[in-house]
Design a protein around this motif. Structure first.
Motif, PDB file in Angstrom:
ATOM      1  N   THR B 114       0.948  -1.839   0.212  1.00 40.87           N
ATOM      2  CA  THR B 114      -0.337   0.441   0.345  1.00 40.87           C
ATOM      3  C   THR B 114       0.676   1.282   0.141  1.00 40.87           C
ATOM      4  O   THR B 114       0.482   2.252   0.257  1.00 40.87           O
ATOM      5  CB  THR B 114      -0.819   0.074   1.185  1.00 40.87           C
ATOM      6  OG1 THR B 114      -0.375  -0.586   2.362  1.00 40.87           O
ATOM      7  CG2 THR B 114      -2.316  -0.804   0.699  1.00 40.87           C
ATOM      8  N   GLY B 150      -3.455   1.195  -5.832  1.00 41.25           N
ATOM      9  CA  GLY B 150      -4.206   1.905  -5.374  1.00 41.25           C
ATOM     10  C   GLY B 150      -4.096   2.300  -4.317  1.00 41.25           C
ATOM     11  O   GLY B 150      -4.484   3.597  -4.988  1.00 41.25           O
ATOM     12  N   THR B 151      -4.025   1.640  -3.765  1.00 39.96           N
ATOM     13  CA  THR B 151      -3.945   2.936  -2.449  1.00 39.96           C
ATOM     14  C   THR B 151      -2.633   3.258  -2.865  1.00 39.96           C
ATOM     15  O   THR B 151      -2.159   4.825  -2.455  1.00 39.96           O
ATOM     16  CB  THR B 151      -3.845   1.394  -0.926  1.00 39.96           C
ATOM     17  OG1 THR B 151      -4.900   1.342  -1.403  1.00 39.96           O
ATOM     18  CG2 THR B 151      -3.247   2.992   0.281  1.00 39.96           C
ATOM     19  N   GLU B 153      -0.402   4.499  -5.407  1.00 40.39           N
ATOM     20  CA  GLU B 153      -0.887   5.572  -6.132  1.00 40.39           C
ATOM     21  C   GLU B 153      -1.443   6.285  -5.480  1.00 40.39           C
ATOM     22  O   GLU B 153      -1.000   8.140  -5.997  1.00 40.39           O
ATOM     23  CB  GLU B 153      -1.624   5.170  -7.155  1.00 40.39           C
ATOM     24  CG  GLU B 153      -0.997   3.377  -8.470  1.00 40.39           C
ATOM     25  CD  GLU B 153      -0.882   4.329  -9.190  1.00 40.39           C
ATOM     26  OE1 GLU B 153      -1.962   3.096  -9.869  1.00 40.39           O
ATOM     27  OE2 GLU B 153      -0.601   5.506 -10.555  1.00 40.39           O
ATOM     28  N   SER B 154      -2.680   6.575  -4.894  1.00 40.43           N
ATOM     29  CA  SER B 154      -3.406   8.017  -4.552  1.00 40.43           C
ATOM     30  C   SER B 154      -2.672   8.110  -3.425  1.00 40.43           C
ATOM     31  O   SER B 154      -3.016   9.623  -2.726  1.00 40.43           O
ATOM     32  CB  SER B 154      -4.848   7.510  -3.757  1.00 40.43           C
ATOM     33  OG  SER B 154      -4.563   6.197  -2.095  1.00 40.43           O
ATOM     34  N   ARG B 156      -2.599   7.908  -0.175  1.00 41.24           N
ATOM     35  CA  ARG B 156      -3.903   8.986   1.038  1.00 41.24           C
ATOM     36  C   ARG B 156      -3.809   7.807   1.674  1.00 41.24           C
ATOM     37  O   ARG B 156      -3.857   6.669   1.709  1.00 41.24           O
ATOM     38  CB  ARG B 156      -5.457   8.750  -0.086  1.00 41.24           C
ATOM     39  CG  ARG B 156      -6.001  10.047   1.017  1.00 41.24           C
ATOM     40  CD  ARG B 156      -7.433   9.834  -0.134  1.00 41.24           C
ATOM     41  NE  ARG B 156      -8.008  10.932   0.331  1.00 41.24           N
ATOM     42  CZ  ARG B 156      -8.935  10.638   0.782  1.00 41.24           C
ATOM     43  NH1 ARG B 156      -9.434   9.944   1.643  1.00 41.24           N
ATOM     44  NH2 ARG B 156      -9.956  12.340   1.982  1.00 41.24           N
ATOM     45  N   TYR B 157      -3.361   8.211   3.116  1.00 42.80           N
ATOM     46  CA  TYR B 157      -3.608   7.508   4.189  1.00 42.80           C
ATOM     47  C   TYR B 157      -4.404   8.542   5.492  1.00 42.80           C
ATOM     48  O   TYR B 157      -4.614   9.593   5.195  1.00 42.80           O
ATOM     49  CB  TYR B 157      -2.384   7.372   4.565  1.00 42.80           C
ATOM     50  CG  TYR B 157      -1.361   6.802   3.864  1.00 42.80           C
ATOM     51  CD1 TYR B 157      -1.052   4.733   4.003  1.00 42.80           C
ATOM     52  CD2 TYR B 157      -0.444   7.489   3.150  1.00 42.80           C
ATOM     53  CE1 TYR B 157      -0.093   4.869   2.526  1.00 42.80           C
ATOM     54  CE2 TYR B 157       0.249   7.076   2.184  1.00 42.80           C
ATOM     55  CZ  TYR B 157      -0.334   5.462   1.628  1.00 42.80           C
ATOM     56  OH  TYR B 157       0.787   5.174   0.484  1.00 42.80           O
ATOM     57  N   GLU B 178      -6.027  16.409   4.008  1.00 38.95           N
ATOM     58  CA  GLU B 178      -7.194  16.043   3.383  1.00 38.95           C
ATOM     59  C   GLU B 178      -8.458  16.328   4.221  1.00 38.95           C
ATOM     60  O   GLU B 178      -8.746  14.441   3.908  1.00 38.95           O
ATOM     61  CB  GLU B 178      -6.803  15.594   2.232  1.00 38.95           C
ATOM     62  CG  GLU B 178      -6.848  15.735   0.742  1.00 38.95           C
ATOM     63  CD  GLU B 178      -6.782  15.214  -0.220  1.00 38.95           C
ATOM     64  OE1 GLU B 178      -6.365  15.067  -1.347  1.00 38.95           O
ATOM     65  OE2 GLU B 178      -7.747  14.030   0.059  1.00 38.95           O
ATOM     66  N   ARG B 183      -2.604  13.437   2.788  1.00 38.16           N
ATOM     67  CA  ARG B 183      -2.315  12.620   0.999  1.00 38.16           C
ATOM     68  C   ARG B 183      -0.779  12.906   0.891  1.00 38.16           C
ATOM     69  O   ARG B 183      -0.314  14.158   1.026  1.00 38.16           O
ATOM     70  CB  ARG B 183      -2.617  13.177   0.589  1.00 38.16           C
ATOM     71  CG  ARG B 183      -2.759  12.449  -0.965  1.00 38.16           C
ATOM     72  CD  ARG B 183      -3.581  13.161  -1.803  1.00 38.16           C
ATOM     73  NE  ARG B 183      -4.642  13.653  -2.111  1.00 38.16           N
ATOM     74  CZ  ARG B 183      -5.838  12.727  -2.430  1.00 38.16           C
ATOM     75  NH1 ARG B 183      -5.074  11.735  -3.361  1.00 38.16           N
ATOM     76  NH2 ARG B 183      -6.690  11.990  -2.806  1.00 38.16           N
ATOM     77  N   ARG B 189       5.672  12.083  -4.352  1.00 37.50           N
ATOM     78  CA  ARG B 189       4.749  11.393  -5.138  1.00 37.50           C
ATOM     79  C   ARG B 189       5.484  11.028  -6.445  1.00 37.50           C
ATOM     80  O   ARG B 189       5.355  10.234  -6.816  1.00 37.50           O
ATOM     81  CB  ARG B 189       2.953  12.019  -5.158  1.00 37.50           C
ATOM     82  CG  ARG B 189       2.589  11.172  -6.078  1.00 37.50           C
ATOM     83  CD  ARG B 189       2.446   9.813  -5.723  1.00 37.50           C
ATOM     84  NE  ARG B 189       1.191   9.420  -6.718  1.00 37.50           N
ATOM     85  CZ  ARG B 189       2.247   8.882  -7.647  1.00 37.50           C
ATOM     86  NH1 ARG B 189       3.271   8.994  -8.682  1.00 37.50           N
ATOM     87  NH2 ARG B 189       1.033   7.758  -8.503  1.00 37.50           N
TER      88      ARG B 189
END
Lengths: 121, 272
Positions: B114, B150-151, B153-154, B156-157, B178, B183, B189
């Protein structure tokens, strides 16, 4: 044995935190607000301090600032433990002299990893 | 909802074929807890039916089962030592070699899950700019699980996830808030490229890499599979590179493509 002072106006949080921090290997003392914590520190400086932000009498931030300007008050590792969870508060706490910052709610694993990190600082 | 041995074996065989992960006996509880949500998602009423459907499964079902069986909870800077070795040993030495031949430095995170590991590596890269001195660095993050990637790449945690292993200073330096989540910032990134990849298949799309993090993956493979995967990894690596394995992983009797370093028993260098 290393010592840790837990500063929080909630007896529930103090109890939960105490159990985890004693398991990590600290001898624990408690205070209900920043003023009481500061007085305890002037009598005997702990190795680590877990401190809440919002408390009556004296807030965690005021306590950290006062402690860090007190002779000997630069030595304890200070870990904030608070519901304040925005970048501004975190930055303010670190600037005031806190070593680490933990956002509520937390779990045992997070608390343990924060204390491991404190050892390295 | 219990499971017959025969059913367990059939599902375990499917998982091994798809991912290389060999489930030992007695992992029925793990299988049940991980596959029950998949079954309700796909409207499958029993493990027997699942086992049957996997014989001719849709790609969605296959992927969902692989995702569920291969994804483990991770945290930032897990085990700490590999990241200390990354900053203090791997980066400075590889950077020196790279500067001599003017090539970019490439890092491959082979079980990105993740995303906590590649982002930890990216943070370390940014914290070592002095050592890198303008050298171009990129990170390739791959995983077999689409859902995990997917997690990743996003970026976002949850508040819980960012507090696992990430210091407050690193959090506010490299993440934006956020709502209740956090994020990764674009500067972190953009160091990383994410790709779905099965380590049992061809690794050509990985390209040439210098530093490989492949922690706690080989541990699920049998010796032959381990040897095969390590041979393929070696082919993608520069001679001056490093391979970081997990704490419980040794290569004794598995391959002669790598030798442990003097610095750490789980840090390896390729033999030429």
């Amino acid at each position: 044995m290393k010592t840790c002072l837990i500063v929080d106006d909630s007896s529930v949080i103090r109890k939960v935190a105490r159990r985890i921090i004693e398991d990590i290997g600290y001898e624990v003392d408690e205070a209900e607000d920043g003023r009481e914590a500061f007085e305890k520190c002037t009598q005997s400086m702990p190795d680590a301090i877990l401190v809440d932000w919002n408390m009556p009498v004296m807030t965690g931030l005021e306590f950290v600032k006062e402690l860090r300007s007190y002779i000997g008050g630069e030595s304890p590792k200070i870990l904030f433990c608070t519901t304040e969870n925005d970048v501004g508060h975190i930055a303010m706490a670190l600037k005031a002299g806190a070593n680490e910052y933990m956002m509520k709610p937390f779990d045992r694993e997070i608390m343990e990893s924060k204390f491991r990190d404190l050892d390295q600082k | 909802m219990g499971m017959q041995q025969q059913t367990y074996n059939a599902i375990a065989r499917f998982v091994a074929q798809e991912s290389g992960i060999k489930l030992s006996d007695g992992k029925a509880y793990m299988m049940e807890s991980r596959l029950t949500p998949v079954m309700s998602e796909f409207g499958i009423s029993s493990f027997e039916h699942l086992a049957t459907q996997l014989m001719a499964a849709t790609s969605e079902l296959r992927q969902a089962v692989v995702d569920a069986m291969t994804t483990n909870e991770s945290f930032f800077f897990r085990d700490r030592t590999p990241f200390d070795l990354f900053s203090n040993v791997m980066l400075p030495r590889v950077a020196e070699a790279k500067r001599a031949n003017g090539q970019p430095l490439r890092i491959w995170c082979a079980a990105a899950a993740t995303g906590q590991e590649p982002y930890s590596l990216a943070i370390s890269v940014l914290e070592n700019q002095t050592v890198l001195d303008g050298l171009d660095v990129s990170i390739l993050a791959t995983d077999i699980s689409q859902a995990a990637l997917g997690t990743a790449e996003s970026g976002r945690y949850t508040q819980f996830e960012v507090q696992r292993g990430l210091s407050a200073q690193r959090l506010i330096t490299h993440f934006d808030q956020e709502g209740g989540a956090w994020r990764v910032k674009p500067h972190l990134r953009e160091l990383i490229e994410f790709k779905e990849l099965n380590l049992l298949k061809s690794l050509h799309q990985v390209g040439k890499v210098d530093i490989v993090f492949c922690r706690n993956v080989l541990i699920y493979f049998d010796v032959e599979t381990k040897a095969q995967v390590l041979g393929n990894i070696r082919k993608q690596m520069s001679n001056t590179g490093y391979l970081m394995l997990g704490a419980a992983e040794t290569l004794v009797g598995v391959t002669d493509h790598f030798l442990p370093t003097a610095e750490h028993q789980n840090l390896f260098q390729p033999t030429s």
